[in-house]
Structure formats: structure tokens, C-alpha cells
Design a protein around this motif. Sequence first.
Motif, PDB file in Angstrom:
ATOM      1  N   ALA A 138      24.568 -48.714  46.212  1.00 49.40           N
ATOM      2  CA  ALA A 138      24.222 -48.035  47.465  1.00 49.40           C
ATOM      3  C   ALA A 138      25.264 -46.988  47.839  1.00 49.40           C
ATOM      4  O   ALA A 138      24.935 -45.925  48.378  1.00 49.40           O
ATOM      5  CB  ALA A 138      24.071 -49.063  48.587  1.00 49.40           C
TER       6      ALA A 138
ATOM      7  N   GLN B 187      27.038 -45.346  45.724  1.00 52.46           N
ATOM      8  CA  GLN B 187      27.160 -44.428  44.590  1.00 52.46           C
ATOM      9  C   GLN B 187      28.483 -44.579  43.848  1.00 52.46           C
ATOM     10  O   GLN B 187      28.935 -43.655  43.160  1.00 52.46           O
ATOM     11  CB  GLN B 187      26.972 -42.976  45.044  1.00 52.46           C
ATOM     12  CG  GLN B 187      25.528 -42.627  45.378  1.00 52.46           C
ATOM     13  CD  GLN B 187      24.616 -42.690  44.149  1.00 52.46           C
ATOM     14  OE1 GLN B 187      24.782 -41.922  43.207  1.00 52.46           O
ATOM     15  NE2 GLN B 187      23.671 -43.612  44.160  1.00 52.46           N
TER      16      GLN B 187
ATOM     17  N   CYS C 226      18.531 -48.645  47.720  1.00 45.06           N
ATOM     18  CA  CYS C 226      18.537 -47.180  47.796  1.00 45.06           C
ATOM     19  C   CYS C 226      17.505 -46.640  48.777  1.00 45.06           C
ATOM     20  O   CYS C 226      17.374 -45.413  48.922  1.00 45.06           O
ATOM     21  CB  CYS C 226      18.284 -46.592  46.407  1.00 45.06           C
ATOM     22  SG  CYS C 226      19.557 -47.004  45.194  1.00 45.06           S
TER      23      CYS C 226
END
Length: 608
Positions: free
Chosen positions: A363, A365, A519
Motif C-alpha cells: 500500500a 509502495q 490498493c
Amino acid sequence: MTLITGLDHLHTTNTLTLEQLQPCFTSALTTCATQRAPWPSLFPFAQQEVQAFAKLSQPLLTLVSSDWLTSQLFLQHTLADFKPHTAPLYLLDQTAGQAGYFHSELTVEPGRYRKQSKAVQDTINDHLGDHEDGDIHAVAAKRIGFLESASRAQLFGEVYNGADGTLQLKPGALACHLGGILVVQLPALLEDPTLWQDLKRCIESQTISWHDAVCLQPPKSPLPQGRFAAAIKVILVGSREQLAELHHLDPDAAQNASMFTELASEVRANESNMPAIQDFICQIAAPFSVSLDLPFLNALLQHLSQLREHREYIKFNGKYLQRLLGRLCLDETPLTPEKLQQVLRQIRAAMTLPQKYSDESIAEQQIPISLTGNAIGQVNGLSVVELDGHPLEFGEVFRVTAAEYLGDGEVIDVERKADMAGNIHSKSMMIVESYLSQVFAKKHHIPFSANVVFEQSYSHSEGDSASIATYVAVISALSQCPVKQTVAITGAMDQQGHVLAVGGINDKIMALYRTTQVCQLEHKVSVLIPHANLINLNLDSDILAGVAEGKIDIISIGHVSEALDLALTEHQGWQDVYARIKQRFKSLQDDDDETLGSHWDWLTKWFR
């Protein structure tokens, strides 16, 4: 077009329905609603072997089972009619001569030796040698006994000093089951190998010695010498791993096990077995005094099937079932499928901390996973994470990337080069390279090589489930056809390009769906799985809801060409993709020929 081995056996790709994603046992339960069968009948060969052991003279039976409670209930039922062929058992404490145990059909009054009839005294002398006196105690001999965690005192008894200074013996389980059957769990013997050696000596010699017992205090008189005869029958219960450890500690143990049988940790949940399965569940549930209706039984069997990862089998483990029912019965509300799901979520939530950290890294990244757009040479793969010391395995999405360059057709596995991959993983990468050569290198050499990387993989990789994803990534790099990032792939492959089954399929599908939620995706994603894994599908209600709402498609494939059709874009089918690669190879070869020709013309002109 080069003939590709195995394409004659392609099956049509199949977007799976809800019925294919979770088994239903309602029909089998309804058919057998009024029937009951004793659950040990699920293991007929084990029943026959145990019953034969009870009748024969062999002293030792090894029963392989992963669950002690199931083994105990099975043996109690199977040996219900077992009757020891021995006379009542008595213990003579030493004052003179040999002390020990003896059997007698005659009437023996517990008390002093010298007060017994001459016939009884003769019986004792025949068993233990000539005596002048001693205390006689009746031993409550048992038909069958169970030792879950055997200690030396529990197994062989205890020796201590009596008030009058004579040696006293508190019988152990072995003595209390002379003529009967003693069932011993194997782990206790592995913790103390000397305990196993002493037990083995008793079994082999059919004798017992006072020297095997535990002395609680220094004896005031010497322990009696020698061993006395005893009818000993023992059943050892343990898992395959525990039995292998015993054989490692004592290589002769395998030869001493005169009889062997096993209880499976799973059973087929079909109509013929369902009455016995219901009988087992009801026996485990009986102490809880709960009602088990049809919807709850179906949900329970679905859960047990999910643990087994097979639509037609269920996990058969009495201890696990007992713990689960105990958790469900903490309150007095009725047992329902909804309550079962709620409790299972609570149990799982308590073990998901590593999974939570993994989801957060995606989430945030920290681990860039893309489920949108297209990319050349990049495929979303699926794996199962196993952590030492943690009971929960969970699925995870990862990136497989391939980068091509001028070379000789080699697929270089960076994980293997960095010593971060196991043998099975390395073998799967060799199979990918082999199939690539079959498709493109039967007439000409492949003028490209490719590096394959499992991006941000920081631990040891093992298994072959990324084979199809790797092949698609390499083909994408060679053809320059982008890969749909909305697609995730799992599956092994053989040298003919057939897609093979993999493990942890439910966890892997759950990983993709969980990632879409992390996401916050609003579009549909797809997962390609081996057709051979359909028998293993048993998904949670959350994923079933996602399928019903059109958030995720689960598609089965049987050949790598089907994966190319579904995962790659900007093409007209896998044949077109292969044609582009061959054209690229030909163009490179033509350029090389043209360059070589110009050099030759220059040389001939120079020397003209």
C-alpha cells in the motif's frame, strides 16, 4: 510456423463459476441424514491390523498417526472386545528371594506370603524362585491403557523404602498392563532415548526388572537382581517424522516393529463415508452438548476441506476439531455457519501480523506492485510465504521481470546466480529455457538471452509455481508485446508447455484479491491458475463475494499458449506473438548477414 508439442491437447480456457470455487456437502449430508456408521470403519485396514495384533503373540505394533486423540478413540473402539488371556496379577515385595509380579488362577489373599496356601506358595516360587516371606498386593491389571507423556516413573514404576525397611514398589503402567495392551505416544520416548532403550529391552525379552523403576531415595536393602517374565504388548503412536527420528536414534527400531499400520490425516468426504464422518464429529461434539444442524455441518466440512486443500477430502483430526468446537461453545448461542466464520476470522486475525506488514508495504509502495496498465517483460506472480516459528502461511503478489539482450538463448535466473534459490526453483527455470529452445531454436540459434529477476525478493526462493509467469515475461520481452498488469499468474510447466498444478492455490488467489483491496482498486483483475488445481479450490466467502460482484475473475489454463493469449496485449493470438519473435530474430540475422557481406566486399576490393 514451428510445431509446438502439446498444443493438440489444449483445453478451452475456463472462467470459473462460484460452484467451482467452493465445495458443497449438503447433498451428501442430506442423503445420509438418517444413517450412522462407526467412524473407525473409515480405516478398515488399520482396524484389521490392530485386531490381529491383539490376537497374535507379536509384542509391538507401530501406529503412524498425526493426532493422539484420534488414535486413542480409534484404538478404544477397535479393541472394545479385546480380553487379556491372563490370570489375576499380584505383586510380591521382597524380604527374601526374588521380588516381582506373578499371575495366579488360585485364590490369593493380599497379605503375608507365609499365610498363603501351599498351592499359592508353590505358584509364587515357580514364578519368582523360593521364598520364605514377603508382602503380597493385588495389582489392578488393566485391559488397555494410554500414556500420552510417559516418564520413567509412569512407565516402569517407583521403588521406595517401606516403614519396616523393606523395599516397596509402586507399579508402573507397564506392570499394570501385563497381559493387556499399553499404548505409548512416541514423543516422550524421543525426549529420553534411554527410556526407549529400556522399553525395547522389556518388549524384546518379555521381562521386567526392578532396576528400570525410579528410586525416590537410596534403598536400604539391595534391589533384587535379574528380570521376571511378563507378557508385554505395546502400541507406539507417532507421526511419520517422529518415527523417522526414532529410526535415526535407533536403526534397529524398524526391524523390531513386528507389525505396522497407519491412520490417514484426511478422508474422502463422499456419500459412502459421510455417515462415518458424521459419527466422528458427533462423538467429538458430545461433551459440549450442542446441536449440529445441516447448514453448520456443511460449513464445518467446507472448512475442514479448505485445511486439506482438496474439494473431495477433509482434514481428519480429532484434537483440532475438539479445540474448534470448544472455541465455538464459549457462549451458549447456537452453532451456525455465520458463527463459525466469525470465530475463524478471529483466530486468523490473531496470526496475521506478518501478513499485515506485507500488505502495508504494498500500500505504501515500498514494494511497488502494479495492477493497472501494461508493461513489457513484467508479470505479477503469486507465492506463499512461510515463516519459521509462525503457524500461518499467507499468499503474496510479487513481480517477475525479464530483460532481453543479444546472446545465445540462455535464460539467466538471477535468483540462482545469487544463491537465493533452491533446487526445485532452479529446475523450473531450466524447463522454461528448454521449452523456449523447443519453440524457437530447432532450425536456428536464438540470438537473444534474457535475465529473469524476482523483484525485491530478499529471502530464499523455492518451488516451481513461477514457471508460467517467467515464461510469459520472457516472451513479452522478446516480442515487445506488453503484459496486462491486471493479470496475475501462477503455475508450473513441463517441457511440452503443459501447465502443472501448484501448492497453496487458495492462499495465492486470496493474495491477489487482498492486494486489490489494499490498493483500493475499482476495476476487475484476473488470476490464471492451472486447470489441474480445480480440485483444490475452496475459497473464503470474501473472495466468493468478489467474484459475484465482478471484482475478480479466476481463469483456469492448461497450456502456456493460453497464458500468452490472456496475459499479453497488442497481438492477434499466441501464433502472432511467436511470429513477431521469429521476425525479430530474422531481422537481426539479416542485419548480421548484410554487415558480414559489406565487410567481405571491402576486403575483396582491398586485395583486388
